[in-house]
Design a protein around this motif. Structure first.
Motif, mmCIF file in Angstrom:
data_model
loop_
_atom_site.group_PDB
_atom_site.id
_atom_site.type_symbol
_atom_site.label_atom_id
_atom_site.label_comp_id
_atom_site.label_asym_id
_atom_site.label_seq_id
_atom_site.Cartn_x
_atom_site.Cartn_y
_atom_site.Cartn_z
ATOM 1 N N GLU A 52 17.080 11.097 38.996
ATOM 2 C CA GLU A 52 17.476 10.393 37.966
ATOM 3 C C GLU A 52 16.522 9.802 37.136
ATOM 4 O OE1 GLU A 52 21.305 7.897 40.670
ATOM 5 O OE2 GLU A 52 19.201 6.685 40.379
ATOM 6 N N HIS A 80 15.350 0.237 33.375
ATOM 7 C CA HIS A 80 16.690 0.983 33.763
ATOM 8 C C HIS A 80 16.854 2.097 34.425
ATOM 9 C CE1 HIS A 80 21.454 0.316 33.354
ATOM 10 N NE2 HIS A 80 21.238 2.200 32.878
ATOM 11 N N TYR A 135 18.666 5.793 35.013
ATOM 12 C CA TYR A 135 20.127 6.542 34.497
ATOM 13 C C TYR A 135 20.539 7.765 35.180
ATOM 14 C CZ TYR A 135 18.867 4.074 29.908
ATOM 15 O OH TYR A 135 18.950 2.989 28.412
ATOM 16 N N ASP A 164 23.300 11.605 30.106
ATOM 17 C CA ASP A 164 24.690 11.668 31.755
ATOM 18 C C ASP A 164 24.931 13.009 31.967
ATOM 19 O OD1 ASP A 164 22.458 9.283 32.067
ATOM 20 O OD2 ASP A 164 24.181 7.764 30.857
ATOM 21 N N SER A 191 28.592 5.116 25.774
ATOM 22 C CA SER A 191 27.892 6.554 25.255
ATOM 23 C C SER A 191 27.329 6.021 23.426
ATOM 24 C CB SER A 191 28.532 7.544 25.845
ATOM 25 O OG SER A 191 29.632 7.768 24.612
#
Length: 796
Positions: free
Chosen positions: A61, A69, A71, A216, A500
């Motif tokens: 990740e 944060h 993702y 992602d 997105s």
């Protein structure tokens, strides 16, 4: 002895039919609620645990340190980098998901999403092969592996090896493997797996060694060698940053491994995630509803004890010991719990489809009829029997025989009475907290629905674009604008608000001063502002010819980040892409609009003309309050235009407002669950209060008769009886209000934009609770007050 206990228990059960009905119903509802919520929690916490190597499988990740944060996706170069620089890994398995493709086999056409993968995935995850070889199935470009269901969907049989599926009428894929259908509890519900070698054939611009942007939908999974601790690999990933991204990125980027068992609670390619907060809420609700039902049993058992005082005294007088009496009362509790358990299973069967639909969880009757649920139900029956039966058994068996034979009643000790009142307080405190939470969550959802987003989401239909060649788009626009139902059409990367988004680093340079701004890039044509109703504050809109001179629009927050307060002063200013020399000129400033859901703050935002990145059409209807008939006419016109331009692709559409509403599905489900739990808790608590009011009225029959003979009015007697039950309700209001405020204040911290908690909400909830309590006890109070005093006194 056991037979004797059961005989007496059955006799007691049928002698007190009203008491038994309240207890059985309350316990049945509580147990059904607990069983169903246990099923949900068990289902959501079992994802991917069936994988044989699940303890060694991790996902790479990407963490943005400055944003704090993480993702789920990563850079496309990560797969090659880890193969070269992570010797602790046994297998590296990259996976990339794509959607909106038209897949055809003969005359059969479907709009599908699928994943690109290689044979490493088959060595990482468990697959049961029907045909083909896991070692070679995805070795060559133009190959595909199907599940049993999709082999039958496209070819009518699992004998599909060597057959062909065509993608977007441009690329043929040969079936090289068929595997069994995936488990429901998987984060990899892939029906179509296409070889990674096919990516460049479908997308020639794809870069498999990119380190300046991530998606992602591209994820990398690692099977570590046995004995390797993932926590010890931090240094390895720091080396990856240094080698492929540069030392300056160490302060901004970090890569980490997340266990396979945890990815169901974050973004995953399966499209379904579990909310840990919601699971904790469900667990708490199940326990609380069951406890409320058990409290009813305790209260009603102790309240009813005065009717059995003489029975208990006689048993003790003729030699029965306390242990035998405890067994007797536990047998009675067990019998009631058994009947409640049978009814709870029936309720569970009836309510399971409703719960599964409300939570969008694939639960079926087969999930209810499993050994795990059977064991849980058995344990629940035993625990419920003990919770509901132990205190009454100890209390009733401990009464002195001389006192009970002399008075035919149970002594009203202060402790016993306060215990019963305390349980009522707990019941109504829980109910009131649930009422307050339900009311506040509904207000927050109303805020979501009615908030000013800075653009217009109504009457906009979005359609994915399979081909963004300029001539195709112009033809589609011409076809669409012929319809009298369509007001405007815009081609863009995505809508004004979307989950997105494209993130772009920008720099504003003013002499030696450099301000870095991480911005969202909205790529749309000259119709973008009009279609979505985005308002200009200064400057002029973009033109479709602005593809060469890099003119952009920025929002107010972007200006605030670079230190410009006057929108007009920003016109003509240059901003640079990243730390390079390529720049864009600010042509205009738009009003802030929510590019994300209301969970998040508004990001600095750019709007630019980039035709190569138009993947969606936004179609604005003429009438925002269009009738069903006119909407159907518009959809027919859109499909006709679509078919004329893209005859080989299937038509799919969505309404923008419905798409945006999906961002709040978790909150909506939480609200519905808490509302349902509130109704159940109030129902159970009110039934218990009704039972207590009934027994209290029976106990005070002689007192009421004397009062009426002495001149007391019906209203004064009703007030006298109701007052005792309002005291615990008022106390519950005082306790529940700060608890509900704290819980809701914590919940609201999840949102960047939220309502304030108003005092009147607790007042309204308290008044509602008081009214329910009054209605519950007033029937029995009124009935007792209107009884003829002659009959009341004679009954004693």
């Amino acid at each position: 002895m056991i037979r004797n206990h059961l005989t007496i228990a059955l006799r007691s059960f049928f002698n007190g039919k009203g008491y038994s009905f309240i207890n059985v119903t309350g316990l049945a509802v509580g147990m059904a609620c607990t069983i169903l919520l246990f099923m949900v929690v068990q289902h959501e916490t079992s994802y991917d645990l069936s994988q044989s190597n699940f303890e060694r499988i991790y996902r790479v990740e990407t963490e943005n340190i400055k944003e704090n944060h993480t993702y789920p996706g990563t850079y496309t170069g990560m797969g090659n980098a880890l193969r070269a620089d992570l010797p602790e890994a046994e297998i590296i398995a990259p996976v990339m998901q794509t959607g909106g493709r038209t897949m055809a086999a003969g005359e059969k056409k479907f709009r599908e999403s699928f994943v690109f993968a290689d044979n490493a995935l088959f060595r990482t995850l468990d697959y049961t092969w029907i045909a083909g070889s896991p070692a070679r199935a995805l070795s060559q470009p133009g190959t595909i592996v199907l599940t049993r269901a999709y082999a039958e969907k496209y070819f009518g049989t699992v004998d599909a090896l060597g057959k062909t599926i065509r993608v977007d009428n441009a690329q043929d894929l040969t079936v090289t493997g068929v595997v069994e259908n995936y488990r429901v509890t998987t984060s990899f519900p892939f029906n179509m797996l296409v070889s990674f070698g096919t990516v460049k054939q479908l997308d020639p611009g794809f870069d498999d060694n990119r380190w300046n942007g991530w998606n992602d939908n591209y994820q990398v999974y690692v099977l570590l060698k046995k004995g390797i601790d993932a926590a010890q690999l931090t240094g390895r990933f720091e080396d990856v940053v240094l080698k492929y991204m540069g030392k300056e990125m160490l302060a901004d980027k970090r890569f980490k491994l997340n266990r396979l068992s945890e990815i169901h609670y974050a973004g995953n390619l399966g499209g379904r995630t579990a909310n840990t907060g919601l699971l904790k809420t469900l667990s708490a609700i199940g326990v609380l509803v069951l406890l409320i039902a058990c409290f009813n049993f305790i209260n009603l058992s102790t309240a009813r004890a005065f009717k059995r005082a003489k029975e208990i005294g006689i048993r003790k007088a003729i030699g029965s010991n306390r242990k035998a009496l405890i067994y007797q009362f536990l047998a009675e509790a067990g019998l009631i719990t058994f009947f409640a358990g049978v009814i709870s299973l029936i309720l569970s069967i009836l309510l399971l489809p409703v719960l599964a639909a409300a939570l969008a969880i694939p639960l079926t009757l087969d999930d209810l009829l499993t050994p795990q649920i059977a064991l849980f139900t058995l344990v629940l029956l035993v625990l419920t029997t003990l919770l509901a039966g132990v205190y009454p058994a100890l209390r009733l068996s401990g009464m002195a025989p001389i006192w009970t034979l002399k008075n035919n009643a149970v002594p009203r000790t202060g402790q016993w009475f306060s215990m019963r009142e305390g349980l009522v307080v707990v019941q109504f405190t829980v109910s009131l907290v649930l009422i307050c939470c339900a009311m506040l969550i509904d207000r927050q959802l109303d805020f979501f629905r009615n908030a000013d987003l800075g653009f217009n989401k109504s009457a906009i239909i979005t359609v994915g674009l399979p081909d963004n060649k300029p001539e195709k788009l112009q033809t589609l626009r011409n076809e669409l604008t012929r319809s009298a139902q369509i007001k405007d059409v815009s081609f863009s990367f995505n809508s004004a608000s979307a989950e997105s988004n494209w993130m772009q680093g920008m720099e504003y340079r003013e002499g030696p001063k450099v301000v870095q701004v991480k911005s969202q890039m909205k790529m749309g044509d000259s119709h973008y502002l009009d279609t979505y109703g985005i308002r200009m504050l200064a400057g002029e809109p973009l033109k479709d010819s602005d593809t060469t001179n890099f003119r952009i629009l920025v929002n107010e927050i972007f200006l605030g980040r670079i230190g410009i307060t006057n929108p007009r002063a920003a016109i003509g200013q240059r901003v640079y892409f990243g730390d390079g020399n390529e720049f864009a000129t600010i042509a205009g400033v738009v009003r802030n609009f929510h590019v994300n859901s209301l969970h998040q703050k508004i990001d600095p935002t750019l709007i630019q003309i980039v035709p190569n990145n138009y993947y969606q059409a936004g179609i604005k209807l003429q009438n925002e309050n269009a009738s069903t008939a006119s909407i159907q006419t518009a959809l027919a016109d859109i499909e006709k235009a679509w078919t004329a331009v893209y005859p080989d692709h299937l038509f799919e559409y969505s309404f923008l407002d419905e798409t945006l509403a999906k961002a709040y599905q978790s909150e909506t489900r939480t609200a519905r669950l808490i509302e349902a739990a509130t109704i159940l808790a109030l129902l159970i608590a009110s039934m218990g209060l009704f039972g207590l009011a009934t027994f209290t009225a029976e106990q005070r029959t002689k007192e009421i008769g004397v009062r009426k003979v002495l001149g007391a009015s019906v209203s004064s007697v009703v007030g006298l009886l109701s007052k005792d039950f309002l005291k615990p309700v008022v106390l519950a209001i005082a306790i529940a209000s700060p608890v509900a405020w704290y819980l809701m204040n914590q919940w609201l911290q999840n949102f960047e934009f939220k309502i304030s908690i108003s005092w009147w909400l607790f007042l309204a909830a308290g008044l509602l609770m008081t009214a329910i309590a009054l209605l519950t006890v007033s029937f029995q109070s009124l009935r007792a007050a209107m009884l003829n005093p002659v009959k009341s006194l004679r009954s004693e």
